[in-house]
Design an enzyme around this catalytic site. Structure first.
Site, short mmCIF file in Angstrom:
data_model
loop_
_atom_site.label_atom_id
_atom_site.label_comp_id
_atom_site.label_asym_id
_atom_site.label_seq_id
_atom_site.Cartn_x
_atom_site.Cartn_y
_atom_site.Cartn_z
N ASP A 150 2.43 9.47 -4.27
CA ASP A 150 3.90 9.70 -4.85
C ASP A 150 3.60 8.10 -5.52
O ASP A 150 4.74 7.18 -4.48
CB ASP A 150 4.42 9.85 -3.32
CG ASP A 150 5.87 9.86 -3.85
OD1 ASP A 150 6.17 9.88 -5.07
OD2 ASP A 150 6.76 10.66 -2.93
N LEU B 196 -6.01 16.91 -3.62
CA LEU B 196 -6.71 16.64 -2.25
C LEU B 196 -6.38 17.75 -1.36
O LEU B 196 -5.66 17.81 -0.99
CB LEU B 196 -5.55 15.33 -2.08
CG LEU B 196 -5.54 13.83 -2.95
CD1 LEU B 196 -4.39 12.30 -1.84
CD2 LEU B 196 -6.84 13.60 -2.70
N ASP C 60 7.42 2.80 -1.66
CA ASP C 60 7.80 4.19 -0.77
C ASP C 60 6.70 4.50 -0.24
O ASP C 60 6.55 5.37 0.01
CB ASP C 60 8.39 5.49 -1.69
CG ASP C 60 9.05 6.64 -1.15
OD1 ASP C 60 9.40 6.15 0.28
OD2 ASP C 60 8.90 7.59 -1.71
N ASN D 120 3.75 9.73 2.46
CA ASN D 120 3.34 9.00 1.71
C ASN D 120 2.19 9.35 1.58
O ASN D 120 1.18 8.65 0.55
CB ASN D 120 4.54 8.62 0.62
CG ASN D 120 5.50 8.90 -0.54
OD1 ASN D 120 5.41 10.32 -0.26
ND2 ASN D 120 6.14 8.46 -0.47
N LYS E 29 2.35 18.02 -10.58
CA LYS E 29 3.73 17.51 -10.08
C LYS E 29 4.46 17.28 -11.03
O LYS E 29 4.19 17.07 -12.98
CB LYS E 29 3.28 16.43 -9.98
CG LYS E 29 4.99 15.42 -8.82
CD LYS E 29 4.36 13.79 -8.60
CE LYS E 29 5.78 13.62 -8.15
NZ LYS E 29 5.31 12.70 -6.81
P1 ADP Z 1 8.16 13.78 -3.49
O1 ADP Z 1 8.78 13.05 -4.82
O2 ADP Z 1 8.29 15.17 -4.12
O3 ADP Z 1 8.03 13.22 -2.25
P2 ADP Z 1 5.02 13.44 -4.07
O4 ADP Z 1 4.07 12.77 -4.94
O5 ADP Z 1 4.78 12.87 -3.05
O6 ADP Z 1 6.59 14.19 -4.12
O7 ADP Z 1 4.10 15.46 -3.33
C1 ADP Z 1 4.34 16.06 -2.50
C2 ADP Z 1 4.17 16.67 -1.71
O8 ADP Z 1 3.51 17.52 -2.05
C3 ADP Z 1 3.20 15.87 -0.07
O9 ADP Z 1 3.86 14.89 0.52
C4 ADP Z 1 1.70 16.60 -0.56
O10 ADP Z 1 1.56 17.21 1.15
C5 ADP Z 1 1.74 17.24 -1.96
N1 ADP Z 1 0.95 16.78 -2.55
C6 ADP Z 1 1.05 15.77 -3.30
N2 ADP Z 1 0.18 15.63 -4.54
C7 ADP Z 1 -1.09 16.13 -4.02
C8 ADP Z 1 -1.76 15.99 -4.19
N3 ADP Z 1 -2.75 15.17 -5.03
N4 ADP Z 1 -2.82 17.27 -3.80
C9 ADP Z 1 -2.78 17.92 -2.82
N5 ADP Z 1 -1.27 18.26 -1.87
C10 ADP Z 1 -0.05 16.88 -2.50
MG MG Z 2 6.63 12.10 -1.36
#
Ligand code: ADP
Ligand code: MG
Length: 363
Positions: free
Chosen positions: A209, A143, A192, A197, A71
């Site tokens: 998230d 994941l 959130d 999420n 991220k």
């Molecule tokens: P944002 O702040 O942009 O909402 P998120 O942490 O929710 O960030 O991540 C955005 C998207 O990325 C998630 O909806 C998911 O689909 C994907 N994602 C985030 N972390 C993972 C992970 N560890 N493994 C697989 N997919 C992930």
């Molecule tokens: Mg998110």
């Protein structure tokens, strides 16, 4: 080409669809050099505040490949206005909120996500494993399946079979159990939480998230919790589920008494379903009214705030603290009826201020 160059190429792949600044590319390179990942792929998700990239780690000795996710918080930010409310009052952010310094602020967000993730992961709650953090770049477990497809968000989950309703029900109670565990074991409110999420795979929910998650002593944590409860409820209701009242869920999550493990938590929820007032169609409107009242009720966060509120102080004084929405957060001696002598005292006081009490009630 020497090894350094080819590694740089791998880090650069992530830049093909989104331009990453030099600093971010250097951090990705460092993540490769330190062995947290071997190559960085394209974006899984591009958001307003962060992008999530797929990555792989090759263990040549074992001949194994592991998927990871990275991220990357955006440093050239746009609007952090919305974030302010999560930081104000958070003791882990004593330094405060320096709007003038985006880079520093974004680093704080990544740090916060990493720390929250570690707490949640250590409490055996399904979530990405926190692996490494450097400035605004967070490496975590992936994941998804072995081919590198991320699990769908709960919003996009497709359930099949002839017991779909039962499956949604199970996911619902699973979700409420996770919320209680996050609150009681991690001492966090997600803040959130919604079908966006939570990831879904094979009957199991995964929490993601968590950069904005706050501790219960945050002045607005219970307000955030109430919003999480509403979002989760709204989603499962759209799936046709008969949900519990927001207030009952709030009490379930915040009550210090009772189990924080499965299957006990699910049993408690099943019991709540059995013992609640019937929600036949004509009562559904009443449930909605109660939810609405609950959502608009003022929820004090600390005992100091309790005493700030005249009405609540009167109720507690009369031993009626049990009726307060946050009664299970009050120490026992405050909600137990006072001894007889004291009670008489209070009654005479409240009788003389009846009019005042009534006007406060209509708040
Ligand atoms: P944002 O702040 O942009 O909402 P998120 O942490 O929710 O960030 O991540 C955005 C998207 O990325 C998630 O909806 C998911 O689909 C994907 N994602 C985030 N972390 C993972 C992970 N560890 N493994 C697989 N997919 C992930
Ligand atoms: Mg998110």
């Amino acid at each position: 080409q020497d090894a350094g160059d080819s590694q740089k190429d791998k880090a650069d792949r992530a830049t093909s669809d989104q331009v990453l600044d030099q600093r971010t590319r250097m951090i990705l390179l460092q993540m490769i050099n330190r062995g947290f990942v071997s190559e960085v792929h394209g974006a899984i998700s591009t958001g307003k505040e962060a992008n999530v990239y797929g990555a792989m780690l090759h263990d040549d000795a074992a001949g194994a490949t592991t998927h990871r996710a990275i991220k990357v918080y955006k440093t050239a930010i746009l609007s952090f206005k919305d974030r302010e409310r999560y930081i104000t009052g958070e003791h882990r952010f004593k330094g405060g909120f320096d709007k003038g310094n985006n880079r520093k602020m974004v680093k704080l967000w990544a740090e916060k996500e990493f720390r929250n993730l570690r707490r949640i992961y250590n409490a055996d709650i399904p979530c990405p494993e926190p692996i490494s953090l450097k400035l605004h770049v967070l490496v975590m477990g992936f994941l998804g399946d072995r081919k590198g497809w991320a699990y769908p968000r709960l919003r996009d989950a497709v359930l099949s079979g002839d017991d779909v309703d039962q499956q949604w029900y199970k996911l619902y109670v699973q979700c409420l159990g996770l919320m209680r565990r996050i609150y009681q074991v991690c001492r966090l409110v997600h803040a959130d939480l919604s079908e966006y999420n939570i990831l879904y795979h094979d009957g199991k929910l995964y929490i993601i998230d968590v950069s904005q998650s706050v501790e219960p002593d945050h002045p607005r944590s219970l307000e955030f919790l109430r919003m999480d409860i509403k979002n989760v409820g709204d989603f499962f209701r759209r799936k046709g589920m008969d949900t519990l009242a927001d207030r009952a869920i709030f009490n379930f999550i915040t009550s210090p008494e009772g189990a924080v493990e499965e299957p006990e938590m699910t049993k408690v929820l099943e019991h709540l379903y059995e013992t609640r007032a019937s929600t036949a169609d004509e009562d559904q409107a009443q449930v909605e009214v109660d939810n609405e009242v609950f959502r608009n009720q003022y929820i004090p966060q600390t005992l100091e705030q309790v005493y700030d509120i005249e009405k609540d102080a009167q109720m507690v004084g009369k031993g009626e603290g049990n009726d307060l929405v946050y009664s299970n957060l009050l120490p026992d001696q405050l909600v137990k009826p006072k001894d007889a002598e004291k009670k008489e005292d209070e009654e005479s006081t409240s009788a003389s201020s009846d009019g005042e009490g009534a006007s406060l009630d209509s708040d």
